[in-house]
Motif scaffolding. Structure first.
Motif, short mmCIF file in Angstrom:
data_model
loop_
_atom_site.label_atom_id
_atom_site.label_comp_id
_atom_site.label_asym_id
_atom_site.label_seq_id
_atom_site.Cartn_x
_atom_site.Cartn_y
_atom_site.Cartn_z
N LEU A 1 0.80 -1.21 0.00
CA LEU A 1 0.00 0.00 0.00
C LEU A 1 0.84 1.27 0.00
O LEU A 1 0.31 2.37 -0.14
CB LEU A 1 -0.95 0.01 1.20
CG LEU A 1 -2.15 -0.93 1.05
CD1 LEU A 1 -3.03 -0.88 2.29
CD2 LEU A 1 -2.96 -0.58 -0.20
N ARG B 1 4.34 1.18 -4.82
CA ARG B 1 3.57 1.35 -6.05
C ARG B 1 4.43 1.85 -7.20
O ARG B 1 4.33 1.39 -8.32
CB ARG B 1 2.46 2.38 -5.83
CG ARG B 1 1.29 1.77 -5.12
CD ARG B 1 0.13 2.75 -5.10
NE ARG B 1 -1.00 2.08 -4.51
CZ ARG B 1 -2.08 1.71 -5.19
NH1 ARG B 1 -2.18 1.97 -6.48
NH2 ARG B 1 -3.07 1.08 -4.58
N PHE C 1 2.58 7.22 -9.63
CA PHE C 1 1.58 6.45 -8.87
C PHE C 1 0.64 5.66 -9.77
O PHE C 1 -0.03 4.76 -9.29
CB PHE C 1 0.59 7.38 -8.16
CG PHE C 1 1.12 8.22 -7.10
CD1 PHE C 1 2.45 8.20 -6.74
CD2 PHE C 1 0.26 9.09 -6.42
CE1 PHE C 1 2.91 9.01 -5.73
CE2 PHE C 1 0.72 9.89 -5.41
CZ PHE C 1 2.04 9.85 -5.06
N ALA D 1 -3.89 15.93 -8.32
CA ALA D 1 -5.23 15.36 -8.37
C ALA D 1 -5.78 15.42 -9.80
O ALA D 1 -6.35 14.46 -10.31
CB ALA D 1 -6.17 16.09 -7.43
N SER E 1 -4.02 12.79 -11.82
CA SER E 1 -4.50 11.41 -11.74
C SER E 1 -5.85 11.28 -12.45
O SER E 1 -6.14 10.25 -13.05
CB SER E 1 -4.54 10.91 -10.30
OG SER E 1 -5.39 11.68 -9.53
N ALA E 2 -6.66 12.33 -12.42
CA ALA E 2 -7.92 12.29 -13.16
C ALA E 2 -7.65 12.19 -14.66
O ALA E 2 -8.32 11.44 -15.38
CB ALA E 2 -8.78 13.51 -12.85
N ASN F 1 -6.54 8.63 -15.46
CA ASN F 1 -7.68 7.72 -15.42
C ASN F 1 -8.55 7.87 -16.66
O ASN F 1 -9.03 6.91 -17.23
CB ASN F 1 -8.54 8.01 -14.18
CG ASN F 1 -8.14 7.14 -13.03
OD1 ASN F 1 -6.95 7.00 -12.76
ND2 ASN F 1 -9.10 6.51 -12.37
N THR G 1 -11.16 12.70 -6.61
CA THR G 1 -10.26 12.29 -7.68
C THR G 1 -9.65 10.97 -7.27
O THR G 1 -9.40 10.73 -6.09
CB THR G 1 -9.13 13.31 -7.90
OG1 THR G 1 -8.43 13.50 -6.68
CG2 THR G 1 -9.68 14.64 -8.37
N PRO G 2 -9.42 10.12 -8.26
CA PRO G 2 -8.94 8.77 -7.96
C PRO G 2 -7.46 8.83 -7.59
O PRO G 2 -6.64 9.07 -8.45
CB PRO G 2 -9.16 8.03 -9.28
CG PRO G 2 -9.20 9.09 -10.34
CD PRO G 2 -9.58 10.37 -9.69
N GLN G 3 -7.15 8.67 -6.31
CA GLN G 3 -5.74 8.65 -5.92
C GLN G 3 -5.40 7.26 -5.40
O GLN G 3 -6.28 6.40 -5.27
CB GLN G 3 -5.48 9.77 -4.91
CG GLN G 3 -5.94 11.10 -5.53
CD GLN G 3 -5.34 12.33 -4.89
OE1 GLN G 3 -4.27 12.28 -4.32
NE2 GLN G 3 -6.03 13.44 -5.01
N ALA G 4 -4.13 7.07 -5.13
CA ALA G 4 -3.62 5.72 -4.88
C ALA G 4 -4.49 4.94 -3.89
O ALA G 4 -4.81 3.78 -4.12
CB ALA G 4 -2.18 5.80 -4.39
N VAL G 5 -4.87 5.58 -2.79
CA VAL G 5 -5.50 4.81 -1.71
C VAL G 5 -6.96 5.21 -1.49
O VAL G 5 -7.53 4.92 -0.44
CB VAL G 5 -4.72 5.01 -0.40
CG1 VAL G 5 -3.34 4.39 -0.53
CG2 VAL G 5 -4.60 6.49 -0.06
#
Lengths: 558, 558
Positions: A22, A27, A145, A163, A166-167, A170, B381-385
């Motif tokens: 985790l 990662r 990540f 943020a 990462s959006a 995705n 927002t989709p983050q690692a955890v």
């Protein structure tokens, strides 16, 4: 390419690689292993022997090999010492993923400066700190990540927000959008947006660059670099923090200043950057730029199997400054033979609700043939007998041979339907709503104008005499004043390149006449007095003074 | 409810039902059978004995039962005779699916008038012709082409375009959006948009009505009916054909006139209709109105796990006229105890990248508790955890108890991910981009203002003296002229309630003086001559005439 150590490292160390699934340090190392990177990987962790089958080292200095790139994922306070190690080892570039620097306040900012000065000492470049990392899809480096990489493609993305980054990733993965590179800027303590834009400008595989920014560190350089890049490929950017509410949010987010929206508008314009107002538009535009040729003009052909969406598209074209093309008489007559009698052959061309791929093909080919058409919007609505898949095939096939942009709006279909997948494979950008398709085409047309306008003409360069301004302000400070006099204010404005009318303060009727003569008529005259705020209220302003005698008379009146 | 025969028929005949799977007459009958309609179904086809196990009749008159609704799918030229049959049989309502009427030209229009007059003769109401049909999700009537029905919900849709209608249905089915009714208007030869809006206004289950229109048949009635409906529930509408290009497309689409955009703006405003500019916005808004309460004010709390999207949302709020709420001191202090030290507790509340459902819950509950907050935007927002699913559960749970609207922007997730499904089940509208979430909330606020403004105040009613205008125009026609004189034009404008200055044509110096006296000073004077188009070019206009003598002088000059 530039920044070779970041984009094409031969060997990568992950400092802070971890065995705990985790942890971010795990990662990132796992991503590098699983992304298929062809170079050498070294996990660095004094408390482990091996991670995912790779031999672990206690320090980067223990690695018996050269290291191009080090990815650092250790707590902020430990970062300076491992960066020092990197410098001693001769590492070329470092990416500091760790947070806890400038974004957290004074102490963090001090720590950040310390890290930068270590980098300078050893001639290392740094990305971050406080970032998601970097991805180079072509050579399969995933030093981030992100759980998986986007497909290979033509789009590069640079983001100041993790943020949003990462959006973006995705979105790309979920929609099978092809990327070249992805860069998370973080705090930009060393390498900043301009540096990465410059490198991406020279990257042959990158056709378009998407950019999310909140503020810019060195405005002059940013404009200069971006201005060069946009001669070669489009940059589509969203600027966050454009309103008071947004600016307050930026400042509580990163502690940096967002800058005035007007300044950014001017800078983007000068640099030839295409600015969007929403993240959705950003995504929509890179999609089109990444896959379709730039139109040579503003004339659009709309092909549709339903009247309503055709009308919406025509409305959108006109609102956005595009033109509805007229097909040549001969082309229209040829088309008439291939269409059923009720089809509307004026533009939008309505191939009717029962259209098959043959009718779509005929209409698209007419558009390609016509020298009155610069780009095509092709709309499909799902009707009872519509063979979506075959129509998608036809559109893709025609798209491959076309030097005009073709943008699709296949409405109401599932993302994973065969038709949508066919369009993706055929590199036809598809938007579920016709207005978005028009917006994409309009922005491509806008870019054609940017390409054809000499950069110098966009906004005249302004020489700012910084020394002069500094000396005026210093003088005011020395005198302990809080305000500039009118003369000082006008001098500052002039030194900043802001055009100002000639003006002077006069203290007698005669002086008024002489100065007015020197300035040239007509002149305006005003009372200057600290006691009088609203000059016009008391008749303290006289406009359109046309001669020396008038000036003298008016002096007395004032 | 009103139009009972259309929405709640006990028995339905499909005239032109077919055994050929690809024919529309088959699809519609099959849809009725498979949708689970609880009433009695009768296929009508002289060449078949049974269809899908239902006994077939040669004519609707042969059916040994009362028929509430007949759906007609026969070629246009046969329609009048089967409508006559329906009239003789005592059918209450008919839906004419068939095309080939007013939309095709003069002959079709004649056929359409014929059908209407048969309906009038028997007191039957008609939907269409040239439409997709009707769906009532609640009682499971699917008298349309649509291959399946949307889920039950709170949204009704009325569309003048069949193609847009099918895109709407596909969108609803694909995104699992719940509907009450769907109506395809077609040519509106008898029942029109106002009739269906009126019925939907009284439908308890319908919370919001979406409307796509190109033109309106009876503007006065439309405004009156819509004005009443919007006191009870929002109508969100898109008007296609708002530009020259769009209007041309409308006219080649349906042959109808699209009407001026300004007139529609005024009409929509008067009726309290919320107007959108894109189909995407239309979908986005009905989603929010269908599931969330109307906010009592404009103050928004933004909760986010990433800085960037929070800034974009704050920017969007300010641009759209919403306010960033300030939480009360005590509520903020309470929240501080539940959040990690780096969280930003000013609004946007940044629960940080590693936030779990507990932090989201705390922030949302603070928003519900605060009397400074009218609505909440919750961003993920989709983050690692990030535990998406548990956060979606928490948001849904809090949403159930909230009397303030909660709008989500869970970014970059797949439509069929567990989190998105949970939000749907919890009736939390979700938008993949934060700006769209803000737009939805802003439109809900806009509706709260519509609800609280007395209808009379929206736009003053204008009395139009239609008779007077008709007589002026008739007179011009009788005289064989193609233009109005200046006096006639001013009379028409006055009769239409457009304020006009007093004016008169004078033919002598004396008359000029007398009339100028009567009108009152200052007056303007112009040459009136059919030979002179651009009066100012030749000095043919004199403004600011201040007395009788000036008027007389100027007459000579002109």
């Amino acid at each position: 390419m530039m920044l070779e150590a970041f984009f094409n490292p031969k060997s990568i160390a992950v400092i802070g690689a971890s065995r705990e699934p985790l942890k971010v340090g795990h990662r990132i190392f796992r991503n590098l292993v699983e992304s298929g990177f062809g170079g050498r990987l070294y996990p660095i962790n004094p408390n482990a022997d091996e991670i995912l089958g790779f031999k672990c080292y206690g320090s980067v200095r223990d690695v018996p090999d050269e290291i191009d790139l080090a990815v650092i994922v250790v707590p902020a306070r430990v970062v300076p010492s491992v960066v020092e190690d990197c410098g001693l080892k001769g590492v070329k570039g470092i990416i500091v993923i760790s947070a806890g620097f400038g974004e957290t306040g004074k102490e963090g900012a001090q720590l950040e400066r310390e890290v930068v000065s270590i980098c300078r000492k050893y001639g290392m470049r740094m990305q971050g700190p406080n970032c998601l990392g970097i991805i180079n899809v072509q050579n399969r480096v995933n030093a981030s990540f992100a759980p998986s990489m986007p497909l290979p493609g033509n789009i590069a993305f640079v983001s100041q927000s993790g943020a949003i980054g990462s959006a973006i990733l995705n979105w790309a993965i979920r929609n099978e959008i092809g990327f070249t590179k992805f860069i998370s800027l973080g705090n930009e303590a060393d390498l900043n947006a301009a540096d990465f834009l410059e490198a991406l400008g020279e990257d042959e595989e990158t056709r378009v660059i998407g950019l999310y920014i909140e503020g810019v560190k060195d405005g002059e350089r940013f404009i200069e670099v971006a201005g060069k890049v946009t001669r070669r490929k489009p940059i589509v950017a969203i600027k966050a923090g454009t309103t008071d509410a947004g600016i307050r949010a930026v400042s509580s987010h990163t502690g940096s200043l967002a800058g005035s929206d007007a300044a950014f508008s001017a800078a983007f314009k000068k640099a030839g950057i295409i600015r969007v107002n929403t993240l959705e538009d950003l995504f929509n535009l890179v999609l089109a730029f990444g896959s379709q040729p730039i139109p040579k003009g503003r004339r659009v052909l709309i092909v549709t199997n339903g009247g309503g969406p055709g009308i919406l598209a025509a409305d959108a074209c006109e609102k956005m400054g595009l033109e509805i093309a007229s097909l040549e008489y001969e082309i229209r007559e040829e088309l008439r033979r291939l269409m059923p009698p009720h089809s509307s052959l004026s533009n939008p061309i309505d191939v009717l609700g029962d259209a098959d791929e043959g009718r779509y093909r005929a209409a698209l080919e007419a558009g390609l043939k016509s020298s009155n058409v610069d780009g095509i919007i092709v709309i499909l609505t799902p009707q009872a007998v519509t063979p979506y898949d075959r129509i998608a095939e036809a559109v893709s096939e025609i798209g491959r041979l076309s030097d005009k942009p073709i943008i699709a709006s296949f409405m109401g279909l599932e993302d994973n339907s065969a038709a949508i997948k066919t369009l993706k494979k055929g590199r036809i950008p598809n938007y579920p709503f016709p207005e978005s398709a028009v917006y994409a085409l309009k922005s491509m047309y806008e870019y054609s104008l940017i390409l054809s306008s000499p950069i110098e003409e966009r906004i005249p360069h302004v020489e700012v005499d910084v020394e002069r301004i500094r000396s005026i302000i210093n003088n005011v400070r020395l005198e302990g004043r809080l305000n500039l006099t009118i003369n000082e204010a006008m001098e500052v404005a002039k030194a900043a390149g802001i055009p100002m009318p000639d003006a002077a303060i006069v203290r007698s009727k005669e002086e008024a006449g002489i100065i007015a003569d020197r300035i040239g008529y007509p002149v305006a005259m005003k009372i200057v007095s600290p006691d009088i705020l609203h000059k016009t209220d008391i008749g303290g302003v006289i406009l359109n003074v046309r001669s020396r005698s008038e000036a003298e008379e008016n002096y007395d009146a004032l």
